[in-house]
Design a protein around this motif. Structure first.
Motif, PDB file in Angstrom:
ATOM      1  N   LEU A 133      -9.709   6.347  -7.907  1.00 53.76           N
ATOM      2  CA  LEU A 133      -8.890   5.490  -7.047  1.00 53.76           C
ATOM      3  C   LEU A 133      -9.341   4.042  -7.214  1.00 53.76           C
ATOM      4  O   LEU A 133     -10.534   3.749  -7.076  1.00 53.76           O
ATOM      5  CB  LEU A 133      -9.046   5.887  -5.581  1.00 53.76           C
ATOM      6  CG  LEU A 133      -8.144   6.969  -5.009  1.00 53.76           C
ATOM      7  CD1 LEU A 133      -8.562   7.276  -3.565  1.00 53.76           C
ATOM      8  CD2 LEU A 133      -6.688   6.552  -5.044  1.00 53.76           C
ATOM      9  N   GLN A 134      -8.414   3.152  -7.487  1.00 53.48           N
ATOM     10  CA  GLN A 134      -8.724   1.720  -7.542  1.00 53.48           C
ATOM     11  C   GLN A 134      -8.301   1.102  -6.218  1.00 53.48           C
ATOM     12  O   GLN A 134      -7.243   0.486  -6.089  1.00 53.48           O
ATOM     13  CB  GLN A 134      -8.010   1.059  -8.728  1.00 53.48           C
ATOM     14  CG  GLN A 134      -8.479  -0.368  -8.985  1.00 53.48           C
ATOM     15  CD  GLN A 134      -7.945  -0.932 -10.283  1.00 53.48           C
ATOM     16  OE1 GLN A 134      -6.931  -0.485 -10.809  1.00 53.48           O
ATOM     17  NE2 GLN A 134      -8.641  -1.931 -10.824  1.00 53.48           N
ATOM     18  N   VAL A 135      -9.164   1.276  -5.233  1.00 59.08           N
ATOM     19  CA  VAL A 135      -8.809   0.934  -3.851  1.00 59.08           C
ATOM     20  C   VAL A 135     -10.052   0.458  -3.110  1.00 59.08           C
ATOM     21  O   VAL A 135     -11.169   0.925  -3.378  1.00 59.08           O
ATOM     22  CB  VAL A 135      -8.211   2.167  -3.128  1.00 59.08           C
ATOM     23  CG1 VAL A 135      -7.951   1.862  -1.657  1.00 59.08           C
ATOM     24  CG2 VAL A 135      -6.915   2.612  -3.788  1.00 59.08           C
ATOM     25  N   ASN A 136      -9.884  -0.450  -2.168  1.00 56.04           N
ATOM     26  CA  ASN A 136     -10.933  -0.863  -1.262  1.00 56.04           C
ATOM     27  C   ASN A 136     -11.456   0.366  -0.514  1.00 56.04           C
ATOM     28  O   ASN A 136     -10.706   1.070   0.166  1.00 56.04           O
ATOM     29  CB  ASN A 136     -10.361  -1.888  -0.277  1.00 56.04           C
ATOM     30  CG  ASN A 136     -11.355  -2.310   0.783  1.00 56.04           C
ATOM     31  OD1 ASN A 136     -12.570  -2.197   0.618  1.00 56.04           O
ATOM     32  ND2 ASN A 136     -10.827  -2.799   1.898  1.00 56.04           N
ATOM     33  N   ALA A 137     -12.745   0.623  -0.621  1.00 53.13           N
ATOM     34  CA  ALA A 137     -13.328   1.857  -0.085  1.00 53.13           C
ATOM     35  C   ALA A 137     -13.110   2.013   1.412  1.00 53.13           C
ATOM     36  O   ALA A 137     -12.881   3.126   1.900  1.00 53.13           O
ATOM     37  CB  ALA A 137     -14.820   1.885  -0.390  1.00 53.13           C
TER      38      ALA A 137
END
Length: 259
Positions: A133-137
């Motif tokens: 996932l390329q997402v803010n954790a």
């Protein structure tokens, strides 16, 4: 209307009422970076296999809060789920996924070169139990992952933001601890709760982590109040850790269990 991608991503997004805006600083700074030849080839050929295409919210690294991940649908089975926050070049999560095919792994990272290197490593091993996932954790923990869905959460060597004026950017805070409590599996039927594992090479940050997490009502220090953990055997020795040790920095491991 947001597209429905349940068959491809294991989640069913819904419509939203309007735009939202980040109200807290994020624990990273977006950096550009060119991909090497092998990374670019792996990215082009295998990205769709490993990288989840999620609906965005207010930024390229945001995720719509109505998007909820269904791990069983995503991996096509019911299995233990391990999530790594800030997976970097993918050394730890790829090695773990290869060593434990019965467990599913989700790696969360914002930097494209790191994701591309992880895709390259995963494709070389033909891994079927890893997704990225390329997402803010923080957003992943707040809404993307269902409550009580994670068996282990890994946070290895997060940015220490060592300058005092930047401490507000640190990932491990009381609000982070609350989100960790939300996603970790609660103890049931005699089985222990989910586990949070951390590692850092910054002593002052380790002390802050212990202070914050020992105070979290839903977490228990697995080795006693104020204690550190032995090195986690499941964490491979990465190039980053080698450099830290060579520079004389002390590596601290921590382990917390969901109450």
């Amino acid at each position: 209307m947001l597209p429905t991608r349940a068959d491809e991503t294991g989640a069913v997004p819904a419509t939203t009422d309007g735009p939202r805006y980040r109200t807290q600083p994020v624990s990273f700074v977006r950096r550009s970076g060119r991909l090497g030849t092998r990374q670019q080839r792996a990215w082009d050929e295998h990205r769709e296999r490993y990288l989840l295409d999620v609906p965005r919210d207010v930024a390229r690294t945001s995720v719509d809060p109505s998007f909820v991940l269904d791990a069983a649908a995503l991996f096509g089975r019911s299995a233990r789920l391990v999530v790594e926050i800030g997976s970097g070049q993918g050394e730890a999560v790829v090695a773990a996924a290869q060593a434990d095919p019965a467990t599913d792994f989700l790696a969360v990272e914002v930097y494209t070169p790191g994701l591309a290197q992880t895709v390259l490593r995963a494709a070389q091993r033909d891994l079927t139990n890893l997704r990225l996932l390329q997402v803010n954790a923080v957003e992943v923990l707040a809404s993307t992952l269902p409550e009580g869905s994670v068996d282990e959460l890994w946070v290895f060597f997060p940015d220490p933001w060592h300058k005092s004026r930047h401490h507000k950017r640190r990932l491990v805070t009381p609000s982070f601890a609350t989100l960790v409590e939300r996603v970790l599996r609660a103890p049931a039927d005699g089985a222990p709760g989910g586990t949070l594992r951390l590692a850092t090479d910054w002593v002052e940050y380790a002390e802050q982590m212990v202070e914050v997490l020992d105070a979290a009502p839903g977490l228990r220090n697995a080795h006693g109040p104020g204690a550190v953990a032995p090195r986690f055997d499941g964490r491979v020795l990465t190039g980053f850790e080698r450099k830290g040790a060579a520079a004389g920095r002390v590596i601290t491991d921590l382990e917390y269990v969901r109450r």
